[in-house]
Motif scaffolding. Structure first.
Motif, PDB file in Angstrom:
ATOM      1  N   THR A   3      27.476  34.083  33.928  1.00  0.00           N
ATOM      2  CA  THR A   3      28.812  33.975  33.329  1.00  0.00           C
ATOM      3  C   THR A   3      29.519  35.357  33.520  1.00  0.00           C
ATOM      4  O   THR A   3      28.782  36.310  33.662  1.00  0.00           O
ATOM      5  N   VAL A   4      30.832  35.278  33.261  1.00  0.00           N
ATOM      6  CA  VAL A   4      31.716  36.353  33.609  1.00  0.00           C
ATOM      7  C   VAL A   4      32.550  36.288  32.291  1.00  0.00           C
ATOM      8  O   VAL A   4      33.392  35.577  32.274  1.00  0.00           O
ATOM      9  N   GLN A   5      32.592  37.461  31.497  1.00  0.00           N
ATOM     10  CA  GLN A   5      33.564  37.598  30.505  1.00  0.00           C
ATOM     11  C   GLN A   5      34.693  38.273  31.012  1.00  0.00           C
ATOM     12  O   GLN A   5      34.888  39.481  31.262  1.00  0.00           O
ATOM     13  N   TRP A   6      35.803  37.696  31.132  1.00  0.00           N
ATOM     14  CA  TRP A   6      36.973  38.228  31.853  1.00  0.00           C
ATOM     15  C   TRP A   6      37.971  39.129  31.242  1.00  0.00           C
ATOM     16  O   TRP A   6      38.742  39.958  31.288  1.00  0.00           O
ATOM     17  N   GLY A   7      38.105  38.373  29.850  1.00  0.00           N
ATOM     18  CA  GLY A   7      39.035  39.078  28.809  1.00  0.00           C
ATOM     19  C   GLY A   7      40.378  38.462  28.809  1.00  0.00           C
ATOM     20  O   GLY A   7      40.724  37.055  29.285  1.00  0.00           O
ATOM     21  N   SER A   8      41.544  39.369  29.126  1.00  0.00           N
ATOM     22  CA  SER A   8      42.873  38.786  29.265  1.00  0.00           C
ATOM     23  C   SER A   8      43.184  38.789  30.665  1.00  0.00           C
ATOM     24  O   SER A   8      42.431  39.131  31.408  1.00  0.00           O
ATOM     25  N   VAL A   9      44.516  38.217  30.909  1.00  0.00           N
ATOM     26  CA  VAL A   9      44.785  38.299  32.621  1.00  0.00           C
ATOM     27  C   VAL A   9      45.295  39.625  32.786  1.00  0.00           C
ATOM     28  O   VAL A   9      45.323  39.861  34.323  1.00  0.00           O
ATOM     29  N   GLU A  10      45.247  40.800  31.970  1.00  0.00           N
ATOM     30  CA  GLU A  10      45.939  42.023  32.311  1.00  0.00           C
ATOM     31  C   GLU A  10      44.829  42.702  33.265  1.00  0.00           C
ATOM     32  O   GLU A  10      43.614  42.552  33.114  1.00  0.00           O
ATOM     33  N   LYS A  11      45.422  43.581  34.338  1.00  0.00           N
ATOM     34  CA  LYS A  11      44.472  44.219  34.961  1.00  0.00           C
ATOM     35  C   LYS A  11      43.719  43.417  35.948  1.00  0.00           C
ATOM     36  O   LYS A  11      42.318  43.833  36.152  1.00  0.00           O
ATOM     37  N   GLY A  12      44.205  42.344  36.538  1.00  0.00           N
ATOM     38  CA  GLY A  12      43.378  41.431  37.212  1.00  0.00           C
ATOM     39  C   GLY A  12      42.827  41.949  38.297  1.00  0.00           C
ATOM     40  O   GLY A  12      41.403  41.721  38.799  1.00  0.00           O
ATOM     41  N   ARG A  13      43.316  42.662  39.176  1.00  0.00           N
ATOM     42  CA  ARG A  13      42.964  43.104  40.458  1.00  0.00           C
ATOM     43  C   ARG A  13      41.825  44.025  40.219  1.00  0.00           C
ATOM     44  O   ARG A  13      40.782  44.303  40.836  1.00  0.00           O
ATOM     45  N   ALA A  14      42.084  44.921  39.199  1.00  0.00           N
ATOM     46  CA  ALA A  14      41.064  45.988  38.761  1.00  0.00           C
ATOM     47  C   ALA A  14      39.643  45.256  38.132  1.00  0.00           C
ATOM     48  O   ALA A  14      38.685  45.718  38.677  1.00  0.00           O
ATOM     49  N   LYS A  15      39.974  44.310  37.575  1.00  0.00           N
ATOM     50  CA  LYS A  15      38.672  43.416  37.071  1.00  0.00           C
ATOM     51  C   LYS A  15      38.007  42.710  38.264  1.00  0.00           C
ATOM     52  O   LYS A  15      36.876  42.755  38.291  1.00  0.00           O
ATOM     53  N   ALA A  16      38.921  42.405  39.333  1.00  0.00           N
ATOM     54  CA  ALA A  16      37.965  41.838  40.628  1.00  0.00           C
ATOM     55  C   ALA A  16      37.286  42.824  41.320  1.00  0.00           C
ATOM     56  O   ALA A  16      36.154  42.490  41.502  1.00  0.00           O
ATOM     57  N   VAL A  17      37.670  44.234  41.478  1.00  0.00           N
ATOM     58  CA  VAL A  17      37.091  44.989  42.059  1.00  0.00           C
ATOM     59  C   VAL A  17      35.863  45.410  41.085  1.00  0.00           C
ATOM     60  O   VAL A  17      34.633  45.735  41.866  1.00  0.00           O
ATOM     61  N   ALA A  18      36.203  45.499  40.051  1.00  0.00           N
ATOM     62  CA  ALA A  18      34.812  45.861  39.058  1.00  0.00           C
ATOM     63  C   ALA A  18      33.655  44.695  39.329  1.00  0.00           C
ATOM     64  O   ALA A  18      32.622  45.095  39.359  1.00  0.00           O
ATOM     65  N   LEU A  19      34.112  43.567  39.290  1.00  0.00           N
ATOM     66  CA  LEU A  19      33.266  42.425  39.077  1.00  0.00           C
ATOM     67  C   LEU A  19      32.401  42.602  40.632  1.00  0.00           C
ATOM     68  O   LEU A  19      31.187  42.265  40.699  1.00  0.00           O
ATOM     69  N   SER A  20      33.186  42.648  41.564  1.00  0.00           N
ATOM     70  CA  SER A  20      32.305  42.659  43.086  1.00  0.00           C
ATOM     71  C   SER A  20      31.589  43.849  43.083  1.00  0.00           C
ATOM     72  O   SER A  20      30.410  43.626  43.500  1.00  0.00           O
ATOM     73  N   ALA A  21      31.652  45.074  42.586  1.00  0.00           N
ATOM     74  CA  ALA A  21      30.895  46.166  42.556  1.00  0.00           C
ATOM     75  C   ALA A  21      29.724  45.941  41.625  1.00  0.00           C
ATOM     76  O   ALA A  21      28.532  46.357  41.837  1.00  0.00           O
ATOM     77  N   ARG A  60      22.830  38.189  35.096  1.00  0.00           N
ATOM     78  CA  ARG A  60      23.294  36.953  34.877  1.00  0.00           C
ATOM     79  C   ARG A  60      24.421  36.778  34.000  1.00  0.00           C
ATOM     80  O   ARG A  60      25.217  35.860  34.043  1.00  0.00           O
ATOM     81  N   HIS A  61      24.661  38.046  33.241  1.00  0.00           N
ATOM     82  CA  HIS A  61      26.005  37.850  32.550  1.00  0.00           C
ATOM     83  C   HIS A  61      26.882  39.023  32.997  1.00  0.00           C
ATOM     84  O   HIS A  61      25.978  40.420  32.848  1.00  0.00           O
ATOM     85  N   PHE A  62      28.100  39.064  33.066  1.00  0.00           N
ATOM     86  CA  PHE A  62      28.998  40.236  33.600  1.00  0.00           C
ATOM     87  C   PHE A  62      30.107  40.368  32.546  1.00  0.00           C
ATOM     88  O   PHE A  62      30.753  39.073  32.156  1.00  0.00           O
ATOM     89  N   ASP A  63      30.604  41.530  32.320  1.00  0.00           N
ATOM     90  CA  ASP A  63      31.619  41.868  31.537  1.00  0.00           C
ATOM     91  C   ASP A  63      32.580  42.838  32.023  1.00  0.00           C
ATOM     92  O   ASP A  63      32.270  43.978  32.346  1.00  0.00           O
ATOM     93  N   VAL A  64      33.815  42.241  32.398  1.00  0.00           N
ATOM     94  CA  VAL A  64      34.764  43.138  33.204  1.00  0.00           C
ATOM     95  C   VAL A  64      36.011  43.080  32.449  1.00  0.00           C
ATOM     96  O   VAL A  64      36.918  43.220  32.801  1.00  0.00           O
ATOM     97  N   SER A  65      35.817  42.703  31.033  1.00  0.00           N
ATOM     98  CA  SER A  65      37.131  42.550  30.147  1.00  0.00           C
ATOM     99  C   SER A  65      37.890  44.208  29.876  1.00  0.00           C
ATOM    100  O   SER A  65      38.862  44.033  30.021  1.00  0.00           O
ATOM    101  N   VAL A  66      36.905  45.171  30.138  1.00  0.00           N
ATOM    102  CA  VAL A  66      37.438  46.458  30.219  1.00  0.00           C
ATOM    103  C   VAL A  66      36.811  46.910  31.724  1.00  0.00           C
ATOM    104  O   VAL A  66      35.758  47.586  31.848  1.00  0.00           O
ATOM    105  N   PRO A  67      37.942  46.884  32.461  1.00  0.00           N
ATOM    106  CA  PRO A  67      37.245  47.188  33.868  1.00  0.00           C
ATOM    107  C   PRO A  67      36.850  48.626  34.200  1.00  0.00           C
ATOM    108  O   PRO A  67      36.039  48.873  35.162  1.00  0.00           O
ATOM    109  N   SER A  68      37.327  49.493  33.492  1.00  0.00           N
ATOM    110  CA  SER A  68      36.920  50.884  33.479  1.00  0.00           C
ATOM    111  C   SER A  68      35.563  51.079  33.188  1.00  0.00           C
ATOM    112  O   SER A  68      34.912  52.167  33.385  1.00  0.00           O
TER     113      SER A  68
END
Length: 258
Positions: A216-234, A243-251
């Motif tokens: 599962t991935v906790q994405w949060g809001s639609v804001e900062k979508g590109r930063a969240k994508a980069v953070a999730l990949s890394a 098994r669980h990833f949280d990028v709702s705060v990409p920093s």
């Protein structure tokens, strides 16, 4: 006896030939001739474009279809064979196609002189599928619901709207939430999109993803979508067993489970 002078000979010739024609009369005659030529030419052109058996629609070509058939597009366009090409309003045909076939995203209608009409369509591509009463509603990249099908297309993640009836939910509305979900589906990395099974929207600020293998991935809001994508990949590379990833705060991304 001396002969007539030059002046006398000129006067005699003028008397014999009569008075000279005024230049204005010659100009008027030329204008009349030119006007007649223009009238005949213009009339001939109008007849050629509208009244002649030539320059009329004999075939309608269709390109760009994938789900739709060419016959469906021709029928929806409503172009009658035998219609003068010049009289067809391409903007009206384009609007008619979009209205009758919502699956069409873009369409270009062109005249192919002397006898053809070309219809080049671009179909909407579903990025999400919303289940409804045993059917499946296709949602495009802009959050627009454009078609209902009996079988969901392969590889397209399901959309789950589990929104409560709070004032905040009513404020954003289902349309905005659909657009938010579609934007997240566009923003996720390609590798994640390939494994994505479900996009769940609980509120505008709480969007999560379910991937293959129970991840599962906790994405949060639609804001900062590109930063969240980069953070999730890394994050997925650094914690490949999680098994669980949280990028709702990409920093400050986080992972858990193994």
């Amino acid at each position: 006896m001396a002969g007539p002078t030059t002046a006398e000979r000129g006067e005699r010739q003028q008397l014999e030939s009569g008075p000279p024609r005024p230049p204005r009369r010659r100009h008027l005659r030329m204008l009349i001739i030119l006007f007649l030529v223009l009238v005949l030419t213009g009339g001939g052109s109008i007849w050629l474009l509208y009244g002649s058996p030539w320059l009329r629609v004999e075939h309608v070509s269709v390109a760009g279809t994938h789900v739709l058939t060419r016959a469906q597009v021709r029928e929806a366009a409503g172009v009658r064979l035998g219609t003068p090409l010049i009289s067809l309003d391409t903007d009206v045909i384009e609007a008619r196609l979009r209205r009758k076939l919502p699956r069409i995203d873009l369409v270009d209608v062109t005249r192919s002189w002397p006898h053809g009409i070309g219809l080049k369509v671009t179909e909407r591509i579903p990025v999400l599928i919303l289940a409804s009463e045993g059917k499946f509603i296709e949602v495009d990249r802009n959050g627009a619901r454009f078609a209902t099908v009996s079988t969901p297309p392969k590889g397209v993640p399901a959309l789950k709207l589990t929104v409560d009836r709070s004032a905040a939910a009513r404020r954003f509305g289902s349309g905005r939430l659909l657009r938010a979900a579609a934007r997240v589906a566009r923003d996720v990395p390609a590798a994640v999109a390939h494994d994505m099974r479900t996009v769940t929207v609980r509120s505008y600020d709480s969007i999560s993803l379910e991937l293959n293998g129970g991840r599962t991935v906790q994405w949060g809001s639609v804001e900062k979508g590109r930063a969240k994508a980069v953070a999730l990949s890394a994050l997925m590379k650094a914690a490949s067993g999680a098994r669980h990833f949280d990028v709702s705060v990409p920093s400050a991304p986080a992972s858990s489970g193994s």
